[in-house]
Scaffold this active site. Structure first.
Site, PDB file in Angstrom:
ATOM      1  N   LYS A 202       0.868  -1.230   0.094  1.00 29.41           N
ATOM      2  CA  LYS A 202      -0.079  -0.199   0.115  1.00 29.41           C
ATOM      3  C   LYS A 202       0.946   1.221  -0.091  1.00 29.41           C
ATOM      4  O   LYS A 202       1.117   1.867   0.896  1.00 29.41           O
ATOM      5  CB  LYS A 202      -0.878  -0.137   1.334  1.00 29.41           C
ATOM      6  CG  LYS A 202      -2.046   1.087   1.141  1.00 29.41           C
ATOM      7  CD  LYS A 202      -2.969   0.496   0.038  1.00 29.41           C
ATOM      8  CE  LYS A 202      -4.200   1.323  -0.356  1.00 29.41           C
ATOM      9  NZ  LYS A 202      -4.931   1.185  -1.580  1.00 29.41           N
TER      10      LYS A 202
ATOM     11  N   SER B 299      -8.486  -0.264  -4.702  1.00 28.08           N
ATOM     12  CA  SER B 299      -8.703   0.319  -3.376  1.00 28.08           C
ATOM     13  C   SER B 299     -10.052   0.360  -3.287  1.00 28.08           C
ATOM     14  O   SER B 299     -10.953  -0.637  -3.365  1.00 28.08           O
ATOM     15  CB  SER B 299      -7.982   1.555  -3.099  1.00 28.08           C
ATOM     16  OG  SER B 299      -6.548   1.244  -3.215  1.00 28.08           O
TER      17      SER B 299
END
Length: 589
Positions: free
Chosen positions: A180, A381
């Site tokens: 991430k 996401s």
């Protein structure tokens, strides 16, 4: 039953208008063009957009402009039936479509050529993304002053930590998962190896697809195409010498080149290549769009385009606002004629709370009628969280998919305020009452609280995806922690159900509703909003938020226009990131 007399009257008027025009079209048929001109520019939609009935002003497309992939396909199928027609001239100018739509256009041209018709492509300047469309033609022409910007693909990943530090700003973020990498834009002095490898995997796929398309279209080997790409860009003369174009022809000389005018003939007026509308005026019985007694099956299209954020229409910029999308989903669910809903997602993510609101709305609609999520650019996401509420997820081969993970944080401007001579005195009642201030960073206890919130949000994200994909949270976790996939790789690991085009996805959505139809209507609910000012974004990016955003989307040259090269400045993508950081209000516990 009330519909029948109105349909009959409408069709009668169409018949009368057609019959009255027959004599005029018969007279004009002697001048029926041998080539019809089409112009590919911008990013035409898959389906024709219905304009408001009463609309003043606005820019109308040119007569030759391709206004949708569907209308282009219908037009070429009509022209393919005319034995007197030789082919089409396809003018390419500023074409900026995602790979999936480019493949759809190439398929339309291949079908037309298979019918024995000729496709001649012409451009003044053509870029890497649009050149494969020209390669699908029988002949590729370029203006004498033109250029072929065939240089391959590049992407720029950015790290701002050192630059922010020089002006007195520090970024404090907590993330879940090494992959991430979104906060690294603000927290790292250099681009990490993980971020670089992720972007390179997409570049490899797109580059291989480009080489294959050019090799097939120009009848060259893959090695020859790679060597040519390394020699680009090309002037018009060099492009001819390299075999990338067949000839240099000015726009005024196109009629001569196509054999419509003999070379050397003198004409008082310049011969123009005609558009489809002019061609139809020379056909005695042109196709008529009769009003059907029974309506076609309807598919409701709900776009989720932009960074996901809370809010209603009019309160955001280039964002997918939760209130707007939820309202559109409810309207699609109420539409009795809409047998299925297609959720078109083009988003790098955004606020976790807003995406959960959208997900809940998708799940409610899915209990009433089939919902299929489709992506041809970016579905990452928070965008992917919305998609898992659909019955099935379809993707284009090279779309950006996944990036399951979250991060949260804020910007500290204490050093900047000190340099500017701005004094602040922090007065508190409550241990965490100043957690949102940008006057200082996090205390150890605040940092621990934020880590717990990020972990809780991440586990909730895993649970949503696990339920939607019929897997366990542990199985999804092995694919998550921010990992990003192309559509093809996402299909391989089970994050996507099928790889296909937009039209096929819509037909499959109807089949899920047990409706079999080759033709269908598409009605759009909801639309992306306008931009907002960069100053507002910067001023709003100072407090703690929880986000699910994918950095690969903007590293690859932009998720909005899908310009997959280095021409889009990095600060354009940054403005969209700051847009999320400033406007989106995430899960705050």
């Amino acid at each position: 039953m009330l519909r029948l007399p109105f349909v009959a009257l409408f069709n009668l008027l169409l018949l009368l208008r057609t019959l009255l025009g027959v004599p005029f079209r018969l007279l004009a048929s002697r001048h029926r063009p041998a080539y019809v001109r089409f112009r590919l520019t911008g990013d035409p939609p898959y389906r024709e957009r219905r304009a408001p009935r009463f609309q003043l002003g606005g820019q109308r497309p040119e007569p030759a402009d391709v206004t949708s992939v569907e209308r282009f396909r219908e037009s070429l199928r009509l022209l393919a039936k005319d034995a007197r027609l030789k082919g089409i001239l396809l003018e390419v100018e500023g074409l900026a479509v995602p790979p999936a739509k480019r493949d759809a256009l190439v398929a339309v041209l291949a079908e037309f050529r298979a019918a024995g018709k000729r496709v001649v492509a012409w451009a003044v300047a053509v870029e890497t993304d649009s050149y494969p469309v020209m390669c699908a033609a029988d002949e590729v022409l370029l203006a004498p002053m033109g250029r072929v910007e065939l240089v391959g693909y590049s992407a720029e990943a950015t790290a701002l930590a050192e630059g922010l530090g020089r002006v007195g700003i520090r970024a404090h973020f907590v993330r879940r998962g090494d992959y991430k990498t979104a906060p690294e834009l603000f927290t790292h002095p250099t681009v990490s190896d993980i971020q670089a490898r992720t972007v390179e995997s997409f570049l490899d796929e797109r580059y291989a697809d480009l080489v294959d398309a050019v090799a097939r279209g120009r009848r060259k080997t893959a090695e020859e195409v790679k060597a040519l790409i390394d020699q680009g860009p090309f002037s018009a003369r060099r492009a001819v010498m390299a075999g990338l174009v067949d000839a240099l022809v000015s726009e005024a000389d196109l009629p001569v080149h196509l054999g419509l005018v003999k070379a050397g003939d003198s004409h008082e007026e310049e011969t123009e290549l005609e558009s489809l509308s002019t061609y139809l005026s020379t056909v005695p019985f042109p196709p008529v769009r009769w009003r059907r007694l029974r309506s076609l099956p309807r598919v409701a299209l709900v776009p989720v385009s932009g960074i996901i954020a809370p809010g209603q229409a009019g309160s955001g910029g280039r964002m997918a606002l939760s209130g707007t999308v939820v309202k559109a989903l409810r309207a699609a669910a109420r539409d009795r004629r809409a047998k299925a809903v297609v959720l078109y997602i083009n988003s790098p993510g955004g606020a976790a709370l807003a995406s959960e609101l959208m997900l809940e709305a998708v799940q409610r609609v899915a209990r009433k009628k089939p919902v299929l999520a489709y992506m041809d650019r970016v579905c990452a996401s928070a965008g992917y969280m919305v998609a898992v509420g659909a019955k099935e997820i379809w993707s284009a081969p090279h779309a950006v998919v996944g990036s399951i993970g979250v991060f949260a944080g804020k910007f500290e401007a204490a050093a900047l305020l000190e340099r500017l001579g701005i004094h602040r005195r922090l007065l508190m009642r409550g241990e965490h009452s100043a957690i949102f201030t940008n006057s200082r960073g996090f205390t150890p206890d605040e940092h621990a609280t934020l880590e717990a919130e990020v972990e809780e949000t991440y586990q909730a994200f895993l649970a949503h995806v696990a339920r939607g994909r019929g897997r366990t949270s542990e199985e999804i976790h092995a694919l998550a922690e921010g990992r990003v996939y192309s559509g093809l790789r996402a299909k391989g690991v089970g994050l996507v159900d099928a790889i296909g085009g937009f039209e096929d996805a819509c037909r499959h959505a109807l089949s899920l509703a047990k409706v079999s139809a080759e033709r269908f209507d598409l009605v759009t609910y909801g639309a992306p909003r306008r931009r907002i000012s960069l100053l507002k974004l910067l001023m709003g990016a100072a407090s703690v938020r929880t986000y699910a955003l994918c950095p690969t989307a903007w590293s690859l040259g932009g998720w909005g226009t899908e310009r997959f090269d280095a021409e889009r400045p990095w600060w354009d993508g940054l403005s969209e990131v700051l847009s999320a950081l400033g406007e989106a209000r995430g899960w705050k516990r």
